[in-house]
Motif scaffolding. Structure first.
Motif, PDB file in Angstrom:
ATOM      1  N   SER A 256       0.811  -1.221   0.000  1.00 53.54           N
ATOM      2  CA  SER A 256       0.000   0.000   0.000  1.00 53.54           C
ATOM      3  C   SER A 256       0.846   1.274   0.000  1.00 53.54           C
ATOM      4  O   SER A 256       0.460   2.272  -0.602  1.00 53.54           O
ATOM      5  CB  SER A 256      -0.984   0.005   1.168  1.00 53.54           C
ATOM      6  OG  SER A 256      -0.290   0.009   2.392  1.00 53.54           O
ATOM      7  N   GLU A 257       2.007   1.230   0.620  1.00 52.46           N
ATOM      8  CA  GLU A 257       2.831   2.439   0.687  1.00 52.46           C
ATOM      9  C   GLU A 257       3.496   2.794  -0.637  1.00 52.46           C
ATOM     10  O   GLU A 257       4.042   3.882  -0.790  1.00 52.46           O
ATOM     11  CB  GLU A 257       3.883   2.322   1.789  1.00 52.46           C
ATOM     12  CG  GLU A 257       4.958   1.290   1.525  1.00 52.46           C
ATOM     13  CD  GLU A 257       5.968   1.194   2.658  1.00 52.46           C
ATOM     14  OE1 GLU A 257       6.369   2.226   3.219  1.00 52.46           O
ATOM     15  OE2 GLU A 257       6.348   0.061   2.968  1.00 52.46           O
TER      16      GLU A 257
ATOM     17  N   GLY B 234       1.194   4.589  -5.100  1.00 57.52           N
ATOM     18  CA  GLY B 234       1.226   5.830  -5.854  1.00 57.52           C
ATOM     19  C   GLY B 234       0.036   6.710  -5.521  1.00 57.52           C
ATOM     20  O   GLY B 234      -1.025   6.223  -5.120  1.00 57.52           O
ATOM     21  N   GLU B 235       0.226   7.979  -5.710  1.00 53.76           N
ATOM     22  CA  GLU B 235      -0.818   8.948  -5.395  1.00 53.76           C
ATOM     23  C   GLU B 235      -2.031   8.742  -6.293  1.00 53.76           C
ATOM     24  O   GLU B 235      -1.901   8.576  -7.509  1.00 53.76           O
ATOM     25  CB  GLU B 235      -0.276  10.367  -5.586  1.00 53.76           C
ATOM     26  CG  GLU B 235      -1.220  11.432  -5.090  1.00 53.76           C
ATOM     27  CD  GLU B 235      -0.585  12.800  -5.143  1.00 53.76           C
ATOM     28  OE1 GLU B 235      -1.322  13.752  -5.434  1.00 53.76           O
ATOM     29  OE2 GLU B 235       0.631  12.911  -4.901  1.00 53.76           O
ATOM     30  N   GLY B 236      -3.200   8.733  -5.677  1.00 48.66           N
ATOM     31  CA  GLY B 236      -4.440   8.579  -6.415  1.00 48.66           C
ATOM     32  C   GLY B 236      -4.769   7.156  -6.828  1.00 48.66           C
ATOM     33  O   GLY B 236      -5.743   6.934  -7.548  1.00 48.66           O
TER      34      GLY B 236
ATOM     35  N   ARG C 245      -5.873   3.394  -5.604  1.00 49.83           N
ATOM     36  CA  ARG C 245      -6.379   2.631  -4.463  1.00 49.83           C
ATOM     37  C   ARG C 245      -5.405   1.501  -4.157  1.00 49.83           C
ATOM     38  O   ARG C 245      -5.044   0.712  -5.047  1.00 49.83           O
ATOM     39  CB  ARG C 245      -7.757   2.041  -4.777  1.00 49.83           C
ATOM     40  CG  ARG C 245      -8.866   3.053  -4.840  1.00 49.83           C
ATOM     41  CD  ARG C 245     -10.265   2.446  -4.966  1.00 49.83           C
ATOM     42  NE  ARG C 245     -10.341   1.027  -5.225  1.00 49.83           N
ATOM     43  CZ  ARG C 245     -10.593   0.491  -6.422  1.00 49.83           C
ATOM     44  NH1 ARG C 245     -10.774   1.239  -7.472  1.00 49.83           N
ATOM     45  NH2 ARG C 245     -10.671  -0.832  -6.560  1.00 49.83           N
TER      46      ARG C 245
ATOM     47  N   MET D 123       5.720   2.967  -6.832  1.00 49.75           N
ATOM     48  CA  MET D 123       6.092   4.389  -6.782  1.00 49.75           C
ATOM     49  C   MET D 123       6.885   4.639  -5.489  1.00 49.75           C
ATOM     50  O   MET D 123       6.357   4.506  -4.397  1.00 49.75           O
ATOM     51  CB  MET D 123       4.846   5.268  -6.797  1.00 49.75           C
ATOM     52  CG  MET D 123       3.948   5.018  -8.009  1.00 49.75           C
ATOM     53  SD  MET D 123       4.752   5.321  -9.602  1.00 49.75           S
ATOM     54  CE  MET D 123       4.947   7.059  -9.549  1.00 49.75           C
TER      55      MET D 123
END
Length: 116
Positions: free
Chosen positions: A65-66, A69-71, A73, A115
Motif C-alpha cells: 500500500s505504501e 502511488g498517489e491517487g 487505491r 512508486m
C-alpha cells in the motif's frame, strides 16, 4: 512475508516480496497450482472469501500500500501487482519465459509499478 518485513525500506520490501512469491511458485508447483490455477470453488475478493485468503491479501496489502502511488487505491494496486507476478510465475514454469531472466523481470516489475 518474513522476507519483506526483514527488508530495509519500501523498495527492498517490495522486491523481497516479489522474489519470495516467485520462489514459492518455483519450489512448490503443486501447491501454487492448487492455490491459483485450479478451480477449487473458493470465492476471491468477495464477502464470503475464506478468512485465510483475506489474511493473505491483507499481508500483501500491508506491504504494497505504501508504494501504490498517489491517487491509486491500494487494493487495486495490490491486485495488479499480484497479477503481474502470477504471469511470470506460470509462464516461466511452462517454459515460455527463460528462467535466467527472472531476476531482471522482477527488478523491472518493481521499478515500473511501485512508486517510490
Amino acid at each position: 512475508m518474513r522476507a519483506a518485513t526483514a527488508a530495509d525500506g519500501p523498495r527492498a520490501r517490495v522486491t523481497a516480496l516479489a522474489r519470495a512469491y516467485l520462489t514459492f511458485a518455483e519450489r512448490h508447483p503443486a501447491v501454487y497450482d492448487a492455490l491459483f490455477q485450479l478451480d477449487g470453488g473458493l470465492a476471491y475478493a468477495q464477502e464470503d472469501t475464506p478468512e485465510p485468503l483475506k489474511d493473505a491479501f491483507a499481508a500483501l496489502l500491508e506491504c504494497l500500500s505504501e508504494v501504490a502511488g498517489e491517487g491509486v487505491r491500494p487494493e487495486l494496486f495490490t491486485k495488479t501487482f499480484w497479477a503481474s507476478l502470477h504471469g511470470p510465475a506460470t509462464l516461466t514454469r511452462a517454459g515460455r519465459l527463460p528462467p535466467e531472466d527472472t531476476e531482471r523481470r522482477t527488478e523491472l516489475l518493481v521499478d515500473r509499478l511501485a512508486m517510490f
